[in-house]
Design a protein around this motif. Structure first.
Motif, PDB file in Angstrom:
ATOM      1  N   PRO A  89      21.732  36.211  -4.984  1.00  0.00           N
ATOM      2  CA  PRO A  89      23.076  37.404  -4.879  1.00  0.00           C
ATOM      3  C   PRO A  89      23.852  36.593  -5.324  1.00  0.00           C
ATOM      4  O   PRO A  89      24.849  37.870  -6.394  1.00  0.00           O
ATOM      5  CB  PRO A  89      22.211  38.253  -3.419  1.00  0.00           C
ATOM      6  N   ARG A  90      25.016  35.757  -4.961  1.00  0.00           N
ATOM      7  CA  ARG A  90      26.132  35.881  -5.683  1.00  0.00           C
ATOM      8  C   ARG A  90      26.825  34.897  -6.559  1.00  0.00           C
ATOM      9  O   ARG A  90      25.768  33.542  -5.837  1.00  0.00           O
ATOM     10  CB  ARG A  90      26.800  36.462  -4.473  1.00  0.00           C
ATOM     11  N   VAL A  91      27.451  34.607  -6.668  1.00  0.00           N
ATOM     12  CA  VAL A  91      28.220  33.585  -7.593  1.00  0.00           C
ATOM     13  C   VAL A  91      29.665  33.170  -7.430  1.00  0.00           C
ATOM     14  O   VAL A  91      29.593  34.513  -7.539  1.00  0.00           O
ATOM     15  CB  VAL A  91      27.405  33.877  -9.343  1.00  0.00           C
ATOM     16  N   ALA A  92      30.555  32.195  -7.076  1.00  0.00           N
ATOM     17  CA  ALA A  92      31.383  32.027  -6.726  1.00  0.00           C
ATOM     18  C   ALA A  92      31.574  30.778  -8.205  1.00  0.00           C
ATOM     19  O   ALA A  92      31.434  30.148  -8.308  1.00  0.00           O
ATOM     20  CB  ALA A  92      31.699  31.775  -5.755  1.00  0.00           C
ATOM     21  N   ALA A  93      33.777  30.975  -8.748  1.00  0.00           N
ATOM     22  CA  ALA A  93      33.925  30.053  -9.916  1.00  0.00           C
ATOM     23  C   ALA A  93      34.339  28.933  -8.831  1.00  0.00           C
ATOM     24  O   ALA A  93      34.591  27.931  -9.109  1.00  0.00           O
ATOM     25  CB  ALA A  93      34.266  30.816 -11.154  1.00  0.00           C
ATOM     26  N   SER A  94      34.616  29.340  -7.940  1.00  0.00           N
ATOM     27  CA  SER A  94      35.765  28.722  -6.031  1.00  0.00           C
ATOM     28  C   SER A  94      35.406  28.860  -5.495  1.00  0.00           C
ATOM     29  O   SER A  94      34.965  29.081  -5.136  1.00  0.00           O
ATOM     30  CB  SER A  94      37.438  29.133  -6.735  1.00  0.00           C
ATOM     31  N   LEU A  95      35.834  27.204  -4.926  1.00  0.00           N
ATOM     32  CA  LEU A  95      35.436  27.598  -2.874  1.00  0.00           C
ATOM     33  C   LEU A  95      36.104  29.071  -2.512  1.00  0.00           C
ATOM     34  O   LEU A  95      36.046  29.043  -1.598  1.00  0.00           O
ATOM     35  CB  LEU A  95      36.167  26.045  -2.592  1.00  0.00           C
ATOM     36  N   GLU A  96      37.435  28.456  -2.876  1.00  0.00           N
ATOM     37  CA  GLU A  96      38.440  29.716  -2.202  1.00  0.00           C
ATOM     38  C   GLU A  96      36.958  31.544  -2.145  1.00  0.00           C
ATOM     39  O   GLU A  96      37.233  31.709  -1.306  1.00  0.00           O
ATOM     40  CB  GLU A  96      39.451  30.304  -2.934  1.00  0.00           C
ATOM     41  N   GLU A  97      36.896  31.540  -3.506  1.00  0.00           N
ATOM     42  CA  GLU A  97      35.787  32.535  -3.584  1.00  0.00           C
ATOM     43  C   GLU A  97      34.630  32.733  -2.661  1.00  0.00           C
ATOM     44  O   GLU A  97      34.413  33.756  -2.446  1.00  0.00           O
ATOM     45  CB  GLU A  97      34.947  33.002  -5.052  1.00  0.00           C
ATOM     46  N   LEU A  98      34.224  31.515  -2.433  1.00  0.00           N
ATOM     47  CA  LEU A  98      32.640  31.262  -1.974  1.00  0.00           C
ATOM     48  C   LEU A  98      33.527  31.614  -0.366  1.00  0.00           C
ATOM     49  O   LEU A  98      32.739  32.048   0.293  1.00  0.00           O
ATOM     50  CB  LEU A  98      32.203  29.608  -2.166  1.00  0.00           C
TER      51      LEU A  98
END
Ligand SMILES: NC(=O)c1ccc[n+]([C@@H]2O[C@H](COP(=O)([O-])OP(=O)(O)OC[C@H]3O[C@@H](n4cnc5c(N)ncnc54)[C@H](O)[C@@H]3O)[C@@H](O)[C@H]2O)c1
Length: 354
Positions: free
Chosen positions: A53-62
């Motif tokens: 379901p989800r995609v993050a471009a950075s560790l912080e976002e994840l």
């Protein structure tokens, strides 16, 4: 933790991410909630492929995502220590691909996380510790069925192509991969030498770059001799410049019997008596059958699913993982000692820190 769904995030969407995703998805009550990669198009592609379901471009976002319980660190070697530390600080259970880190001080800091965050599970990936054949060998060695252990000899021939190094530019450089053959490919077999042989006390190493000159800074060929905790001797020889894709052989020699494992299967058992040889062969077959898992087939061996099932079970039961960081660092300590041995032209004990 109760039996509600455990949500996992994958950090790094390269070659090893799919076996992790497939293994997590084969565990009951586990969902892969998100994938993360600064090369966000790689993350999107993987998310589309697996319906994540989800995609993050950075560790912080994840790490800021609601409902995330655990992460799997599948990025390049130099990224591991920071990713693991930040995930722990964000209260996530962490599975980390080998090697845990590429420097001794980072290994110390990661091991300390296990003491600082006792409610979290930390596990280092050494999937071959879950292979039926090596578990069998370790058990018979521990029970003395081979007689006193004399020698463990490990060999790896594999092929790492020009494209392998060009596709991911962290590979083949001291700063980002921390070495090559030993810290990346051979580390699996060095881990098994120590695991079966009662730890490694000292190492003498010679390494060379023989097949990848002008392409990588690091080594592709190595020969190691080791003193093991059990009193036996260990050796490793291998190269990633071979034409063979991946071929491993481990020879465990005791006074009464010997076992040869080739490509993850018991290939031969030789014993002082036919009765002992028969018992050992039957034991190997039974264990292989008992631990067979009808799930992910991968050329990284059959055991990522077993290892990941262990990680999930540790979270659910609130128990320590089977390969905690204190264990997973041992093979990295050995590799760092081997590099030092090669640099300094002498035998290095594992007590000496890098
Ligand atoms: N256990 C095994 O059998 C096995 C097999 C292959 C690889 N590995 C290990 O898996 C790890 C990854 O190897 P690979 O071959 O998949 O590498 P890869 O280069 O194919 O993929 C790594 C990915 O991590 C991403 N990345 C870099 N920094 C990141 C960050 N801060 N956050 C999130 N993602 C980041 C990169 O953009 C890249 O897409 C290495 O530690 C390697 O040794 C283990």
């Amino acid at each position: 933790m109760n039996t509600d769904t455990i949500s996992v995030g994958i950090i790094g969407c390269g070659v090893i991410a799919p076996p992790h995703i497939e293994s997590f998805r084969s565990c009951e009550g586990v969902e892969v909630l998100a994938v993360c990669d600064p090369q966000v198009e790689k993350a999107r592609k993987l998310a589309d492929q697996y319906g994540i379901p989800r995609v993050a471009a950075s560790l912080e976002e994840l790490l800021a995502m609601d409902g995330l319980h655990a992460v799997s660190v599948c990025s390049g070697h130099a990224e591991h220590a920071a990713a693991v530390t930040r995930a722990a600080e964000a209260d996530k259970h962490v599975l980390c691909e080998k090697p845990l880190a590429t420097h001794g001080e980072d290994l110390d800091a990661l091991e300390k996380l296990e003491r600082d965050f006792p409610a979290l599970v930390f596990e280092g990936v050494f999937q071959h510790r879950f292979d039926a054949c090596y578990r069998f060998v370790r058990e018979v060695v521990q029970h003395g069925h081979l007689g006193p252990l004399l020698l463990i000899d490990a060999h790896l021939s594999c092929h790492r192509s020009r494209d392998y190094y060009l596709d991911s530019d962290w590979r083949g450089r001291w700063e980002t991969e921390g070495g090559s053959l030993l810290i990346n490919q051979a580390i699996h077999f060095l881990d098994l030498v120590g695991w079966v042989g009662g730890g490694v006390k000292s190492v003498n190493a010679v390494t060379r770059n023989l097949a990848h000159e002008n392409l990588i800074e690091t080594e592709d060929t190595a020969v190691l001799s080791m003193e093991l905790g059990s009193g036996a001797l260990g050796s490793f020889h291998g190269s990633s410049g071979s034409h063979r894709k991946w071929s491993s052989r481990m020879h465990f020699v005791g006074t009464d019997a010997e076992i040869i494992v080739e490509d993850g299967r018991v290939a031969s058992v030789l014993a002082r008596s036919e009765a002992l040889a028969g018992e050992l062969r039957t034991g190997a077959e039974e264990l292989e059958e008992a631990t067979r898992l009808a799930s992910v087939k991968s050329h990284y061996g059959p055991s990522h699913p077993r290892m990941i099932a262990d990680f999930i079970d540790s979270i659910r039961r609130g128990r320590q993982a089977t390969v905690p960081f204190a264990e997973a660092r041992k093979a990295v300590d050995l590799v760092l000692a081997a590099y030092r041995s090669c640099r300094e032209g002498r035998s290095v004990t594992l007590e000496e820190t890098d």
